[in-house]
Write a protein that holds these residues in place. Sequence first.
Motif, PDB file in Angstrom:
ATOM      1  N   LYS A  86     -17.833  32.153 -14.389  1.00  9.29           N
ATOM      2  CA  LYS A  86     -17.707  30.715 -14.618  1.00  9.29           C
ATOM      3  C   LYS A  86     -16.460  30.150 -13.942  1.00  9.29           C
ATOM      4  CE  LYS A  86     -18.509  29.865 -18.895  1.00  9.29           C
ATOM      5  NZ  LYS A  86     -18.408  29.532 -20.322  1.00  9.29           N
ATOM      6  N   TYR A  87     -15.397  30.936 -13.912  1.00 11.20           N
ATOM      7  CA  TYR A  87     -14.136  30.464 -13.327  1.00 11.20           C
ATOM      8  C   TYR A  87     -14.078  30.687 -11.819  1.00 11.20           C
ATOM      9  CZ  TYR A  87      -9.155  29.718 -12.770  1.00 11.20           C
ATOM     10  OH  TYR A  87      -7.940  29.252 -12.370  1.00 11.20           O
ATOM     11  N   TYR A  88     -14.449  31.852 -11.337  1.00  8.18           N
ATOM     12  CA  TYR A  88     -14.291  32.205  -9.920  1.00  8.18           C
ATOM     13  C   TYR A  88     -15.562  32.025  -9.091  1.00  8.18           C
ATOM     14  CZ  TYR A  88      -9.855  34.376 -11.089  1.00  8.18           C
ATOM     15  OH  TYR A  88      -8.579  34.601 -11.510  1.00  8.18           O
ATOM     16  N   ARG A  89     -16.715  31.877  -9.718  1.00  9.63           N
ATOM     17  CA  ARG A  89     -18.008  31.756  -9.030  1.00  9.63           C
ATOM     18  C   ARG A  89     -18.362  32.991  -8.209  1.00  9.63           C
ATOM     19  NH1 ARG A  89     -20.422  28.426 -12.040  1.00  9.63           N
ATOM     20  NH2 ARG A  89     -19.523  26.377 -12.138  1.00  9.63           N
ATOM     21  N   THR A  90     -17.890  34.145  -8.615  1.00  8.90           N
ATOM     22  CA  THR A  90     -18.241  35.413  -7.989  1.00  8.90           C
ATOM     23  C   THR A  90     -18.083  36.532  -9.015  1.00  8.90           C
ATOM     24  OG1 THR A  90     -17.837  36.900  -6.139  1.00  8.90           O
ATOM     25  CG2 THR A  90     -15.917  35.858  -7.104  1.00  8.90           C
ATOM     26  N   ILE A  91     -18.850  37.601  -8.806  1.00  2.08           N
ATOM     27  CA  ILE A  91     -18.674  38.784  -9.654  1.00  2.08           C
ATOM     28  C   ILE A  91     -18.220  39.975  -8.821  1.00  2.08           C
ATOM     29  CG2 ILE A  91     -20.200  38.088 -11.519  1.00  2.08           C
ATOM     30  CD1 ILE A  91     -22.389  39.758 -10.274  1.00  2.08           C
ATOM     31  N   ASP A  92     -17.746  39.696  -7.621  1.00  3.36           N
ATOM     32  CA  ASP A  92     -17.193  40.741  -6.759  1.00  3.36           C
ATOM     33  C   ASP A  92     -15.760  41.009  -7.207  1.00  3.36           C
ATOM     34  OD1 ASP A  92     -16.488  42.499  -4.809  1.00  3.36           O
ATOM     35  OD2 ASP A  92     -16.696  41.093  -3.151  1.00  3.36           O
ATOM     36  N   PRO A  93     -15.474  42.206  -7.729  1.00  2.00           N
ATOM     37  CA  PRO A  93     -14.131  42.479  -8.249  1.00  2.00           C
ATOM     38  C   PRO A  93     -13.030  42.412  -7.191  1.00  2.00           C
ATOM     39  CG  PRO A  93     -15.664  44.178  -8.967  1.00  2.00           C
ATOM     40  CD  PRO A  93     -16.373  43.324  -7.980  1.00  2.00           C
ATOM     41  N   THR A  94     -13.379  42.604  -5.921  1.00  2.00           N
ATOM     42  CA  THR A  94     -12.342  42.559  -4.878  1.00  2.00           C
ATOM     43  C   THR A  94     -11.920  41.138  -4.541  1.00  2.00           C
ATOM     44  OG1 THR A  94     -14.006  42.591  -3.126  1.00  2.00           O
ATOM     45  CG2 THR A  94     -13.142  44.718  -3.880  1.00  2.00           C
ATOM     46  N   LYS A  95     -12.718  40.139  -4.891  1.00  2.00           N
ATOM     47  CA  LYS A  95     -12.375  38.747  -4.575  1.00  2.00           C
ATOM     48  C   LYS A  95     -11.615  38.058  -5.702  1.00  2.00           C
ATOM     49  CE  LYS A  95     -16.043  38.112  -1.308  1.00  2.00           C
ATOM     50  NZ  LYS A  95     -17.253  37.444  -0.929  1.00  2.00           N
TER      51      LYS A  95
END
Length: 101
Positions: A86-95
Amino acid sequence: MIPLAHFMLVSAILFCIGLYAVLAKKNAIMILIGIEFMLNAAILNFVAFSKHDKIALGGQVFALFAIVLAAATVAVTLAIILNVYKYYRTIDPTKIDQLRD
């Protein structure tokens, strides 16, 4: 009766698949699934060794406890992943490089 070595082989294969998913995937959901595979491999070992020792049921009781703990962990982890998305708009842990603005 299935020999103990077959259970150990299946458990080792499950653990290796889980380890690959944790190390190679760049998706938080796939990392969570990899951790679950590794946990299920450990649970399979507990049940197999408990079944091998026909008197003690400690392994099966501990496996049941581990399953309950895994379910609670998945619920909390999915809630964290949804809030991060919801906050970052990604679920990629590296981003995800910062936790606060």
